[in-house]
Design a protein around this motif. Structure first.
Motif, PDB file in Angstrom:
ATOM      1  N   TYR A 114      43.028  33.738  69.752  1.00 44.47           N
ATOM      2  CA  TYR A 114      43.136  34.352  71.082  1.00 44.47           C
ATOM      3  C   TYR A 114      43.191  33.305  72.189  1.00 44.47           C
ATOM      4  CZ  TYR A 114      38.045  33.785  70.901  1.00 44.47           C
ATOM      5  OH  TYR A 114      36.786  33.287  70.782  1.00 44.47           O
ATOM      6  N   MET A 115      42.611  32.122  71.956  1.00 41.50           N
ATOM      7  CA  MET A 115      42.676  31.054  72.960  1.00 41.50           C
ATOM      8  C   MET A 115      44.014  30.313  72.907  1.00 41.50           C
ATOM      9  SD  MET A 115      38.856  29.473  72.944  1.00 41.50           S
ATOM     10  CE  MET A 115      38.955  28.595  74.484  1.00 41.50           C
ATOM     11  N   LYS A 116      44.644  30.304  71.737  1.00 40.42           N
ATOM     12  CA  LYS A 116      45.957  29.669  71.609  1.00 40.42           C
ATOM     13  C   LYS A 116      46.961  30.330  72.556  1.00 40.42           C
ATOM     14  CE  LYS A 116      45.532  28.127  66.838  1.00 40.42           C
ATOM     15  NZ  LYS A 116      46.032  28.242  65.469  1.00 40.42           N
ATOM     16  N   ILE A 117      46.898  31.647  72.610  1.00 43.61           N
ATOM     17  CA  ILE A 117      47.814  32.388  73.483  1.00 43.61           C
ATOM     18  C   ILE A 117      47.588  32.004  74.939  1.00 43.61           C
ATOM     19  CG2 ILE A 117      48.425  34.704  74.314  1.00 43.61           C
ATOM     20  CD1 ILE A 117      47.628  35.677  71.437  1.00 43.61           C
ATOM     21  N   CYS A 118      46.335  31.928  75.338  1.00 46.45           N
ATOM     22  CA  CYS A 118      45.999  31.565  76.712  1.00 46.45           C
ATOM     23  C   CYS A 118      46.460  30.144  77.021  1.00 46.45           C
ATOM     24  CB  CYS A 118      44.498  31.709  76.927  1.00 46.45           C
ATOM     25  SG  CYS A 118      43.986  31.377  78.610  1.00 46.45           S
ATOM     26  N   PHE A 119      46.159  29.199  76.114  1.00 46.41           N
ATOM     27  CA  PHE A 119      46.557  27.808  76.336  1.00 46.41           C
ATOM     28  C   PHE A 119      48.074  27.690  76.407  1.00 46.41           C
ATOM     29  CE2 PHE A 119      47.962  23.665  74.847  1.00 46.41           C
ATOM     30  CZ  PHE A 119      47.304  22.834  75.742  1.00 46.41           C
ATOM     31  N   LEU A 120      48.774  28.345  75.493  1.00 44.85           N
ATOM     32  CA  LEU A 120      50.233  28.261  75.464  1.00 44.85           C
ATOM     33  C   LEU A 120      50.845  28.847  76.733  1.00 44.85           C
ATOM     34  CD1 LEU A 120      52.422  27.180  73.641  1.00 44.85           C
ATOM     35  CD2 LEU A 120      52.563  29.438  72.569  1.00 44.85           C
ATOM     36  N   ALA A 121      50.288  29.956  77.213  1.00 48.33           N
ATOM     37  CA  ALA A 121      50.781  30.550  78.462  1.00 48.33           C
ATOM     38  C   ALA A 121      50.583  29.583  79.627  1.00 48.33           C
ATOM     39  CB  ALA A 121      50.074  31.871  78.733  1.00 48.33           C
ATOM     40  N   LEU A 122      49.408  28.967  79.692  1.00 49.02           N
ATOM     41  CA  LEU A 122      49.126  27.993  80.751  1.00 49.02           C
ATOM     42  C   LEU A 122      50.063  26.793  80.633  1.00 49.02           C
ATOM     43  CD1 LEU A 122      47.261  27.005  83.075  1.00 49.02           C
ATOM     44  CD2 LEU A 122      45.853  25.939  81.293  1.00 49.02           C
TER      45      LEU A 122
END
Length: 180
Positions: free
Chosen positions: A46-54
């Motif tokens: 779930y943090m991968k998605i956030c990091f990738l979006a950022l």
């Protein structure tokens, strides 16, 4: 663009406030500090998605800004040359201006190559490597003038020599020869 920044800030704030453990937040913070896409692999899904979006949003915004600046420079005409600027600002001769600019380039390379600064940098090694490669490429392309728009073949010949033409690695020893 402000909307994108605001949206990402809100999402990141929520990530820190609601979802993660301290260990996960430290991993996320490290990935952001290093700005290294490979660091994302250590994050929970779930943090991968956030990091990738950022990561993608910031890089896209930077690209858009740079793309916008390039047409602005083209509209103004040819970008001022360092030698011409130095001559204009100081009244120096072209020869003296060229020597001074060469000196500045040499000093800059010395600073860029200081290993202890690189080793102690908070920036990721990947980013430093990309930046150094970009600097080397720029020097190769522009060292003898405009490497893109020059009518002579000097830059093309240099690229051909570096990338296309074979380099002989034959080494002779006493009674026989071998290929390296």
């Amino acid at each position: 663009m402000l909307t994108k920044v605001n949206s990402r800030m809100t999402t990141i704030d929520d990530v820190y406030d609601v979802y993660e453990t301290l260990d996960e937040l430290e991993l996320f913070t490290d990935a952001v500090d290093r700005w290294d896409i490979d660091a994302m692999e250590r994050l929970p899904e779930y943090m991968k998605i956030c990091f990738l979006a950022l990561y993608n949003s910031i890089n896209e915004m930077a690209y858009d800004i740079l793309k916008e600046q390039a047409p602005d420079e083209l509209k103004r005409g040819d970008v001022s040359k360092s030698v011409q600027c130095y001559m204009y600002e100081t009244g120096a001769s072209e020869e003296d201006a060229r020597k001074y600019i060469a000196f500045l380039i040499d000093e800059t390379w010395k600073k860029m190559n200081e290993e202890e600064k690189i080793a102690n940098s908070p920036v990721s090694g990947t980013f430093i490597g990309v930046a150094m490669n970009l600097a080397w490429m720029a020097q190769c392309m522009y060292q003898y003038g405009d490497g893109h728009g020059a009518q002579d073949r000097e830059t093309k010949d240099r690229v051909m020599t570096l990338l296309i033409e074979p380099i002989s690695l034959t080494k002779k020893t006493h009674a026989f020869q071998f290929e390296m």
